[in-house]
Scaffold this motif. Structure first.
Motif, mmCIF file in Angstrom:
data_model
loop_
_atom_site.group_PDB
_atom_site.id
_atom_site.type_symbol
_atom_site.label_atom_id
_atom_site.label_comp_id
_atom_site.label_asym_id
_atom_site.label_seq_id
_atom_site.Cartn_x
_atom_site.Cartn_y
_atom_site.Cartn_z
ATOM 1 N N THR A 193 -4.726 24.529 3.113
ATOM 2 C CA THR A 193 -4.787 25.970 2.850
ATOM 3 C C THR A 193 -5.121 26.231 1.385
ATOM 4 O O THR A 193 -4.540 25.603 0.495
ATOM 5 C CB THR A 193 -3.428 26.603 3.204
ATOM 6 N N PHE A 194 -6.044 27.178 1.149
ATOM 7 C CA PHE A 194 -6.467 27.474 -0.221
ATOM 8 C C PHE A 194 -6.008 28.861 -0.651
ATOM 9 O O PHE A 194 -6.553 29.862 -0.204
ATOM 10 C CB PHE A 194 -7.990 27.402 -0.327
ATOM 11 N N GLY A 195 -5.000 28.914 -1.522
ATOM 12 C CA GLY A 195 -4.630 30.180 -2.134
ATOM 13 C C GLY A 195 -3.533 30.924 -1.379
ATOM 14 O O GLY A 195 -3.313 30.716 -0.191
ATOM 15 N N SER A 196 -2.852 31.808 -2.117
ATOM 16 C CA SER A 196 -1.644 32.454 -1.598
ATOM 17 C C SER A 196 -1.938 33.385 -0.428
ATOM 18 O O SER A 196 -1.108 33.521 0.478
ATOM 19 C CB SER A 196 -0.920 33.204 -2.723
ATOM 20 N N THR A 219 0.835 -1.204 0.000
ATOM 21 C CA THR A 219 0.000 0.000 0.000
ATOM 22 C C THR A 219 0.868 1.251 0.000
ATOM 23 O O THR A 219 1.785 1.364 0.818
ATOM 24 C CB THR A 219 -0.905 0.004 1.243
ATOM 25 N N VAL A 220 0.576 2.173 -0.919
ATOM 26 C CA VAL A 220 1.297 3.452 -0.966
ATOM 27 C C VAL A 220 0.314 4.580 -0.651
ATOM 28 O O VAL A 220 -0.873 4.469 -0.922
ATOM 29 C CB VAL A 220 1.938 3.692 -2.354
ATOM 30 N N SER A 221 0.817 5.669 -0.055
ATOM 31 C CA SER A 221 -0.084 6.774 0.276
ATOM 32 C C SER A 221 0.431 8.113 -0.225
ATOM 33 O O SER A 221 1.644 8.312 -0.369
ATOM 34 C CB SER A 221 -0.335 6.825 1.779
ATOM 35 N N PHE A 222 -0.522 9.014 -0.492
ATOM 36 C CA PHE A 222 -0.223 10.354 -1.003
ATOM 37 C C PHE A 222 -1.174 11.359 -0.360
ATOM 38 O O PHE A 222 -2.265 10.997 0.067
ATOM 39 C CB PHE A 222 -0.442 10.394 -2.533
ATOM 40 N N HIS A 223 -0.745 12.629 -0.322
ATOM 41 C CA HIS A 223 -1.666 13.672 0.148
ATOM 42 C C HIS A 223 -2.078 14.572 -1.012
ATOM 43 O O HIS A 223 -1.420 14.607 -2.053
ATOM 44 C CB HIS A 223 -1.043 14.474 1.290
ATOM 45 N N HIS A 224 -3.160 15.319 -0.803
ATOM 46 C CA HIS A 224 -3.708 16.106 -1.917
ATOM 47 C C HIS A 224 -3.663 17.614 -1.644
ATOM 48 O O HIS A 224 -4.485 18.364 -2.160
ATOM 49 C CB HIS A 224 -5.137 15.654 -2.217
ATOM 50 N N HIS A 225 -2.665 18.056 -0.868
ATOM 51 C CA HIS A 225 -2.618 19.491 -0.592
ATOM 52 C C HIS A 225 -2.382 20.320 -1.853
ATOM 53 O O HIS A 225 -2.765 21.480 -1.907
ATOM 54 C CB HIS A 225 -1.545 19.794 0.467
ATOM 55 N N LEU A 226 -1.765 19.705 -2.867
ATOM 56 C CA LEU A 226 -1.560 20.438 -4.123
ATOM 57 C C LEU A 226 -2.750 20.256 -5.080
ATOM 58 O O LEU A 226 -2.735 20.767 -6.198
ATOM 59 C CB LEU A 226 -0.249 20.001 -4.779
ATOM 60 N N ARG A 227 -3.722 19.503 -4.636
ATOM 61 C CA ARG A 227 -4.977 19.303 -5.383
ATOM 62 C C ARG A 227 -4.750 19.122 -6.871
ATOM 63 O O ARG A 227 -3.999 18.252 -7.282
ATOM 64 C CB ARG A 227 -5.947 20.430 -5.050
ATOM 65 N N LEU A 270 -2.931 25.924 -9.098
ATOM 66 C CA LEU A 270 -4.101 25.091 -9.381
ATOM 67 C C LEU A 270 -4.735 24.517 -8.103
ATOM 68 O O LEU A 270 -5.623 23.694 -8.153
ATOM 69 C CB LEU A 270 -3.715 23.945 -10.330
ATOM 70 N N ILE A 271 -4.265 24.944 -6.929
ATOM 71 C CA ILE A 271 -4.822 24.426 -5.674
ATOM 72 C C ILE A 271 -6.264 24.853 -5.500
ATOM 73 O O ILE A 271 -7.143 24.049 -5.198
ATOM 74 C CB ILE A 271 -4.002 24.932 -4.457
ATOM 75 N N ALA A 272 -6.522 26.139 -5.707
ATOM 76 C CA ALA A 272 -7.792 26.698 -5.257
ATOM 77 C C ALA A 272 -8.813 26.855 -6.376
ATOM 78 O O ALA A 272 -9.856 27.454 -6.181
ATOM 79 C CB ALA A 272 -7.527 28.045 -4.593
ATOM 80 N N THR A 273 -8.511 26.264 -7.518
ATOM 81 C CA THR A 273 -9.356 26.462 -8.694
ATOM 82 C C THR A 273 -10.854 26.430 -8.381
ATOM 83 O O THR A 273 -11.400 25.407 -8.001
ATOM 84 C CB THR A 273 -9.091 25.355 -9.751
ATOM 85 N N GLY A 274 -11.472 27.560 -8.565
ATOM 86 C CA GLY A 274 -12.939 27.590 -8.541
ATOM 87 C C GLY A 274 -13.578 27.544 -7.171
ATOM 88 O O GLY A 274 -14.665 28.060 -6.962
ATOM 89 N N ALA A 275 -12.929 26.951 -6.203
ATOM 90 C CA ALA A 275 -13.635 26.619 -4.963
ATOM 91 C C ALA A 275 -13.654 27.745 -3.943
ATOM 92 O O ALA A 275 -14.365 27.676 -2.972
ATOM 93 C CB ALA A 275 -13.010 25.382 -4.340
ATOM 94 N N THR A 276 -12.880 28.799 -4.147
ATOM 95 C CA THR A 276 -12.675 29.705 -3.014
ATOM 96 C C THR A 276 -13.083 31.156 -3.246
ATOM 97 O O THR A 276 -12.855 31.993 -2.405
ATOM 98 C CB THR A 276 -11.186 29.701 -2.598
ATOM 99 N N ARG A 277 -13.685 31.452 -4.396
ATOM 100 C CA ARG A 277 -14.057 32.856 -4.571
ATOM 101 C C ARG A 277 -15.468 33.098 -4.015
ATOM 102 O O ARG A 277 -16.287 32.192 -3.883
ATOM 103 C CB ARG A 277 -13.964 33.247 -6.038
ATOM 104 N N ILE A 278 -15.749 34.333 -3.684
ATOM 105 C CA ILE A 278 -17.100 34.745 -3.320
ATOM 106 C C ILE A 278 -17.887 34.884 -4.628
ATOM 107 O O ILE A 278 -17.399 35.447 -5.598
ATOM 108 C CB ILE A 278 -17.069 36.114 -2.584
ATOM 109 N N SER A 279 -19.101 34.383 -4.629
ATOM 110 C CA SER A 279 -19.892 34.391 -5.853
ATOM 111 C C SER A 279 -20.357 35.798 -6.207
ATOM 112 O O SER A 279 -20.539 36.649 -5.345
ATOM 113 C CB SER A 279 -21.101 33.489 -5.666
ATOM 114 N N ARG A 280 -20.573 36.036 -7.514
ATOM 115 C CA ARG A 280 -21.256 37.275 -7.934
ATOM 116 C C ARG A 280 -22.624 36.939 -8.517
ATOM 117 O O ARG A 280 -23.368 37.818 -8.917
ATOM 118 C CB ARG A 280 -20.414 38.022 -8.956
ATOM 119 N N ASN A 281 -22.919 35.643 -8.598
ATOM 120 C CA ASN A 281 -24.220 35.206 -9.121
ATOM 121 C C ASN A 281 -25.309 35.601 -8.118
ATOM 122 O O ASN A 281 -25.243 35.232 -6.948
ATOM 123 C CB ASN A 281 -24.136 33.682 -9.293
ATOM 124 N N PRO A 282 -26.336 36.379 -8.572
ATOM 125 C CA PRO A 282 -27.350 36.893 -7.642
ATOM 126 C C PRO A 282 -28.096 35.774 -6.908
ATOM 127 O O PRO A 282 -28.432 35.899 -5.729
ATOM 128 C CB PRO A 282 -28.311 37.675 -8.538
#
Lengths: 506, 506
Positions: free
Chosen positions: B326-329, B61-69, B235-247
C-alpha cells in the motif's frame, strides 16, 4: 518456447548452473506454438512421418501415459519406428511402466533408451536394470503428483509426447471415453501435452470433428497417427479392482472400516479415496453400509475410479467422483453418462505445487503396502529383497494430502513379515501415515495422540507397532536382511523432488 | 521440517545433486512446528534474545520485507545485533532494498552479508558491489512473483525471517494496518513466514490479543520483539505515487489512455494495473473520465495500491482492489475501511507457479521503463551505463500475465535516448510487451497483428519501433555503448527461475 535472448555463461560462481531464459516452456507459450501448427496442412500422417516431423533426435526425451496399463500397445509401436530411424540415447518419461513393456527390453539393451522416469517398474525390464545396469542414470521413480510438478517446473523437459487416444478427430481433439479401446479418463497426459515441445496423438478410432467431450484439445496436438489398435482395454484392470472373497482380506477391511467409523471421519460431506489392492477396495463395501444406515453423503471420492466407487456414487452416497484414471468398463460408462463423474488431470489430482489439488482436500485415504516399518514408512516399489516389483502411484501424494491415512495389510505373506524393523525401500514417509490395520492388530502413529484417544473412547483396541512387529517376528522369525549390491540403479523421489531412498543392483 | 530418514549420497551420476527428503519445508510441516512453539512461555523477548533463540549462525539465510520502503528501520536494527553477536556470512533475502539501506554498507564490507537476493538495488550498496565486489555470489534480482515461487519451491530456504508489524499482539498475530507506523498491506512476508524455519515479529505497537484483522497469524511467529520505531511511513511513497503536472508526462499518459480505449480493452468487468512512475499513474486520470462517461465498471484494480486507484474504486469504477503493498495514508485508510479493498500475498499476486494468481487475470497493465529496445525488451534495473539503480518489482510478472501490456516512457531523458538498439540489461522480455507509447510515436509489437489492425481501424497512428528509434537517434545522436567490466556482479532472474541477463562490475 521463448527464445534465448542473451548469451549467458553455463555456470556462475556462487550461483550455480544457469538455466537461460526461454528454455523453460510455459503453457502460454506452448499454446502460441500450436496455433501456428494448426494453420498448416493435415495433421493426419504416418507414425514414421510424425516422428520425423517432430524433430526427434538422439538425446531427447519422449513421454507416454499408462491409462491402458498392461494392455498398452503404443510404446512398442513407437519404439519400433524410433529403432528403425536409428535414434538413440532417449530419456523415457512414462507415467508408469507395466509388465507388457517387457517388449522394450531390446531397446534398453541397445542404447535406444538410456534414462527412465516412471511411477512403476517391474518384470524383465527391472531384472535387466538390476543385473546388467547399462543406463546413463538410475531409474527415477516419481509419484503421479510429483511427475506433474516436475513437468511443470521444468525438471523434466519433454521433447516429444506420444498420446494414445481411443477417440480422436483429424485436428487432434481427443478423449479416452469412446471407441473399441476406450479406457476412460486421460488425466496423466493432460500435463505432458501442455509442456511437450511436440505432441503426437495415436488413435485407432478417427472420428468426425468433435465439438464436445474433448478431454485434450487440438491446440496441443501436432500430428495425428491412425493405427490398427492402441491396446487391449480388457487388460487395464487386471487383478487390482475386484472386491476380495478371501476371508482374511475381508477381516482386515472390516476392521479398517470400524476404525474409520470410530475415528469420526465418516461424516456428512467427507471425501474418500482407496488405493488399488483388494483389501483397500473391500473397505468400500463396509463403509457403504454405514453411510447408508446413517444417511451420510460424502462430498467426493477420487483417484483411480473403480466400479465399487461408481456403485457408491450411483447409490447417492457421494456427490462427485474425481477421476484421473478409470478402471474397467463399468467405470468408463459411468464417466460417459454421469455429469458429476469428473475427469481431472494429474495436476488437478496431486501436483504438490498446486494448492487446490484434490489430494489436499481428502479426508480419508486407504493405502496398501508391500512392507511397513516401525516408523510407519511404507514400501510399495520393491520386495524386501530389494527387487523392483511395484509402483509409487499416487500413494505418497494422497498420504501427504489426506487428513487421515490408513494402511491396510496382512501382517505376513507366505511367512514373510509385512511389518518390519526397516522397510527395504522407503516410498511413502511414515510421518504421513496415521494408522496401520492388520488382522493381528491396529497401530496408530504416536504423532496422532488425538486419534489414539478417540479410538480408545470408542473401544477400538490398538497396540504399539513395535509390539505388533515383535508378535509377528515370533511367528515368522526375524527376517534375514538380504544384501544388495553397491551400485545405485533406482531413485525414489518424493513428490517435492527431494530423494526419499535408493535402490541398488542385485 | 521433516526429518532426514535415509543416509543418501550427495551426488548420483546421471541424476545430479541429491536433495534429501525432509530438507524441503512444506507449509503443512511449518504449521506443525509452530504449534509446538506456541505451547512455550511468552514469545515477547528482546531482539538479541530472539536472534539467539532462533539459532541463527554463520552461513544461514535471513529475510526481510520492504513494505516500509525508504522508511524502513528494521534491517539496520537487526544487523546491528547480528554484528554484535559476531554472526557472519549471511544470505540476505529482502523483498527489496532501498536507498535507506545504505546503512548496511559496513556489513557487506566486513563479511556479515555475503549473498543477496532482492527485487531492487541501488545507491551506495550498488556502488560498493560494482566497484569492490566481495560477495560470495552476484546479487540475484528476483521479481515479486519469482521470489514467492523460489521460497515455495525451496530455491531460497529462509532460516530466520524478520517481519516488521505496525500492529502485533504478544502471541504474534499481526497486521500493517494500524499504529503510528502503519504501512497497509503486508503481502510480501506472508510467503516468508510460511516457509522460514523461524520467524521474528518486530513491532512498535504491541496491542491486546487480536481477534480480527489478522494478516499474519500467531502460528507462524516464534518471537515478538518490541522496539521504539519500526520505521517512518512518511517515506513509503516518496515520489512514486503522485499524478504528474509535467505537460510531457501528461501528453504521454493521454496518448496511452487513447490507445487503451481504442484497443477495446477498457470494457465492463475488465481488470487494470499501473506500475509505479508518474506517467503510468497519470493514465488513471484519463481512463477515469472514459469509464465514467461510458458507465464502465471494472472487476478489479491490483498491485501496489495508490490514492489514485482508491479514488477510482470509491467512485464505483472498480468493484475490488487487490493490494499486495500500500502506498500512502489515503490508500492505507481505504484498506482499513473498505471490505472490497483486499490484502493479498505475493503468492496470490504474482507467483508463476500459482495459476490462480491475480496477474494471470489482468487485462491491462501499464509499465514504466528506464530503457526499451527495438525488440521491446525492457530495462528497469540499470542505467544505460550498467549501473544498478532500480528494481524488477512485479513488472515481469504482470507483463507475462496481462492480456495487454503497455509501456509508457518519454522518448529521451536529458538527451539520452530511451528507445535503443539494445537495452543494457534485459529485465522484462520483449515478447511480453505489446505496445510502447512515447510522446514521439506509438509502436506495437509485430507479434500483436490483432492490435495493429484494431488501432488502425480506430485511427491511432502507429510506427515501427525501429523507425521511432532512428528518429530519436537523429536528435540525440547514436548513444555510446559504455564498456563495463568482465566480472559478474548481478544476475537478473526471470520469474520462472531462469536467467534473463547479467550485470557486470564497473
Amino acid at each position: 518456447m521463448g527464445k534465448i535472448i542473451r548469451k549467458l555463461p553455463e555456470y556462475i560462481e556462487g550461483y550455480g548452473k544457469v538455466v537461460p531464459y526461454g528454455t523453460i516452456i510455459t503453457k502460454k507459450e506452448k499454446a502460441k506454438l500450436s496455433d501456428v501448427v494448426t494453420k498448416k496442412n493435415s495433421k493426419v500422417i504416418s507414425l514414421e512421418e510424425a516422428i520425423i516431423n517432430s524433430g526427434l533426435i538422439d538425446g531427447m526425451t519422449v513421454s507416454f501415459h499408462h491409462h491402458l496399463r498392461n494392455g498398452d500397445y503404443i510404446m512398442e509401436l513407437v519404439f519400433k519406428i524410433i529403432n528403425k530411424l536409428g535414434i538413440k540415447d532417449l530419456t523415457l518419461s512414462a507415467s508408469s511402466i507395466s509388465k507388457t513393456h517387457d517388449c522394450l527390453l531390446e531397446y534398453i539393451k541397445d542404447g535406444t533408451i538410456t534414462k527412465i522416469y516412471t511411477s512403476g517398474f517391474r518384470s524383465a525390464l527391472a531384472n535387466e536394470i538390476q543385473y546388467n545396469f547399462n543406463l546413463k542414470a538410475p531409474v527415477i521413480f516419481m509419484t503421479h503428483g510429483g511427475r506433474a510438478r516436475a513437468i511443470e517446473d521444468g525438471s523434466i523437459s519433454i521433447d516429444v509426447s506420444f498420446v494414445a487416444a481411443s477417440c480422436c478427430d483429424k485436428l487432434g481433439n481427443m478423449n479416452g471415453k469412446y471407441g473399441k479401446s476406450a479406457f476412460g479418463a486421460i488425466g496423466y497426459p493432460m500435463v505432458d501435452v501442455k509442456y511437450a515441445k511436440k505432441t503426437i496423438a495415436i488413435t485407432d478410432n478417427l472420428v468426425p470433428i468433435m465439438d464436445k467431450d474433448i478431454s485434450i484439445p487440438k491446440d496441443y496436438i501436432d500430428s495425428v497417427v491412425v493405427v490398427e489398435s492402441i491396446g487391449n482395454p480388457q487388460l487395464i484392470a487386471t487383478g487390482a479392482t475386484r472386491i476380495s472373497r478371501n476371508p482374511m482380506d475381508l477381516l482386515i477391511a472390516k476392521k479398517a472400516a470400524n476404525v474409520l467409523i470410530a475415528s469420526g471421519y465418516i461424516k456428512e460431506n467427507y471425501s474418500f479415496q482407496a488405493g488399488s489392492g483388494v483389501i483397500s477396495l473391500s473397505v468400500c463395501k463396509f463403509i457403504r453400509e454405514y453411510m447408508k444406515k446413517n444417511s451420510i453423503t460424502g462430498e467426493f471420492a477420487s483417484g483411480g475410479i473403480t466400479a465399487n466407487l461408481v456403485d457408491l456414487f450411483e447409490a447417492g452416497l457421494f456427490r462427485k467422483l474425481y477421476d484421473v484414471q478409470t478402471f474397467g468398463s463399468d467405470a468408463i460408462s459411468s464417466l460417459n453418462r454421469n455429469e458429476n463423474h469428473i475427469e481431472m488431470s494429474a495436476d488437478e489430482y496431486a501436483n504438490p505445487a498446486n494448492k487446490e489439488c484434490i489430494v489436499n482436500k481428502l479426508d480419508v485415504m486407504i493405502l496398501s503396502a508391500t512392507e511397513i516399518d516401525v516408523n510407519f514408512n511404507i514400501n510399495s516399489v520393491t520386495g524386501s529383497d530389494g527387487r523392483m516389483i511395484g509402483a509409487l502411484g499416487g500413494a505418497p501424494d494422497t498420504a501427504a494430502g489426506a487428513k487421515l491415512t490408513i494402511v491396510v495389510a496382512p501382517s505376513m505373506r507366505k511367512r514373510f513379515p509385512i511389518v518390519v524393523d526397516n522397510v527395504k525401500t522407503i516410498c511413502t514417509p511414515g510421518e504421513n501415515i496415521d494408522i496401520l490395520v492388520t488382522e493381528r492388530g491396529i497401530c496408530v502413529n504416536p504423532r496422532r495422540t488425538d486419534l489414539i484417544s478417540i479410538l480408545k473412547r470408542n473401544n477400538i483396541v490398538t497396540t504399539s507397532i513395535v509390539t505388533l512387529k515383535n508378535d509377528i517376528y515370533k511367528l515368522t522369525g526375524v527376517p534375514n536382511i538380504l544384501k544388495t549390491g553397491d551400485n545405485i540403479v533406482g531413485i525414489i523421489e518424493y513428490r517435492d523432488g527431494s530423494v526419499l531412498d535408493i535402490i541398488y543392483d542385485l
